[in-house]
Design a protein around this motif. Structure first.
Motif, short mmCIF file in Angstrom:
data_model
loop_
_atom_site.label_atom_id
_atom_site.label_comp_id
_atom_site.label_asym_id
_atom_site.label_seq_id
_atom_site.Cartn_x
_atom_site.Cartn_y
_atom_site.Cartn_z
N HIS A 36 0.83 -1.22 0.00
CA HIS A 36 0.00 0.00 0.00
C HIS A 36 0.86 1.26 0.00
N TRP A 60 -7.54 -1.72 -1.90
CA TRP A 60 -7.90 -0.48 -1.20
C TRP A 60 -8.87 0.39 -1.99
N PRO A 66 -12.79 -4.16 4.73
CA PRO A 66 -12.76 -3.55 6.06
C PRO A 66 -11.68 -2.47 6.14
N GLU A 67 -11.94 -1.44 6.94
CA GLU A 67 -10.97 -0.34 7.12
C GLU A 67 -9.67 -0.84 7.73
N THR A 68 -9.78 -1.72 8.73
CA THR A 68 -8.61 -2.28 9.41
C THR A 68 -8.48 -3.74 9.02
N PRO A 69 -7.29 -4.16 8.54
CA PRO A 69 -7.13 -5.55 8.14
C PRO A 69 -7.45 -6.52 9.28
N ASP A 70 -8.24 -7.54 8.95
CA ASP A 70 -8.61 -8.56 9.92
C ASP A 70 -8.89 -9.86 9.16
N THR A 73 -10.78 -9.38 5.99
CA THR A 73 -9.90 -8.89 4.92
C THR A 73 -9.24 -10.07 4.21
N TRP A 100 2.05 -8.69 4.05
CA TRP A 100 0.93 -9.25 3.30
C TRP A 100 1.33 -9.83 1.95
#
Length: 167
Positions: A36, A60, A66-70, A73, A100
């Motif tokens: 990113h 992105w 999701p806003e925060t990777p989890d 994601t 990632w």
């Protein structure tokens, strides 16, 4: 042997694609594995490929991510890798240092045929990136007319991306 990062940056200025544009699974599609930190390079490659008939998925730009990777994601990324015809790895200093990118490449390697994976080696003033993968996977590179070509591992003869059918 590698795309100049400055060429990708110039391509990003030609026709930026907005986050709201919808990914169409019926077109020739590719999933882009990238850092990113290389957003401008990713957008440049997206524009360049769009000019040659390939829809490049960038996570992105996906409003459903999701806003925060989890874990969600990871599931969504796995699904996009599986449903895209191609998996492209944008090789840069940043993707080499990413947590990632190796995970995505390993996942793609286990799920896709080897000929559906390609490295996009890049070069900047500090070096060339992606060489460690060039004997394993195909590579995407440009000719003097800025047309993208796909090369088999170790080959100097390639096929124009715009002439390929990715299905």
């Amino acid at each position: 042997m590698a795309l100049a990062q400055s060429e990708l940056q110039r391509a990003a200025q030609r026709q930026p694609l907005r986050k709201s544009q919808v990914y169409n699974a019926r077109q020739n599609t590719a999933f882009l594995c990238h850092s990113h930190h290389d957003k401008e390079l990713a957008e440049g490659l997206q524009v360049w490929l769009a000019e040659q008939g390939v829809d490049l998925y960038i996570d992105w730009k996906d409003n459903a991510m999701p806003e925060t990777p989890d874990r969600e994601t990871a599931k969504r990324i796995q699904n996009r890798i599986q449903t895209s015809q191609w998996f492209l790895f944008l090789a840069t200093a940043n993707s080499k240092a990413s947590r990632w990118c190796p995970w995505e490449l390993g996942y793609a390697d286990g799920k896709k045929n080897w000929d559906q994976i390609a490295v996009v080696p890049t070069a900047d003033g500090r070096g060339t990136y992606g060489n460690e993968y060039l004997q394993l996977y195909r590579r995407v590179d440009a000719n003097s007319l800025n047309q993208l070509f796909l090369f088999e591992p170790g080959s100097v003869q390639g096929a124009a991306v715009r002439t390929l059918r990715f299905i």
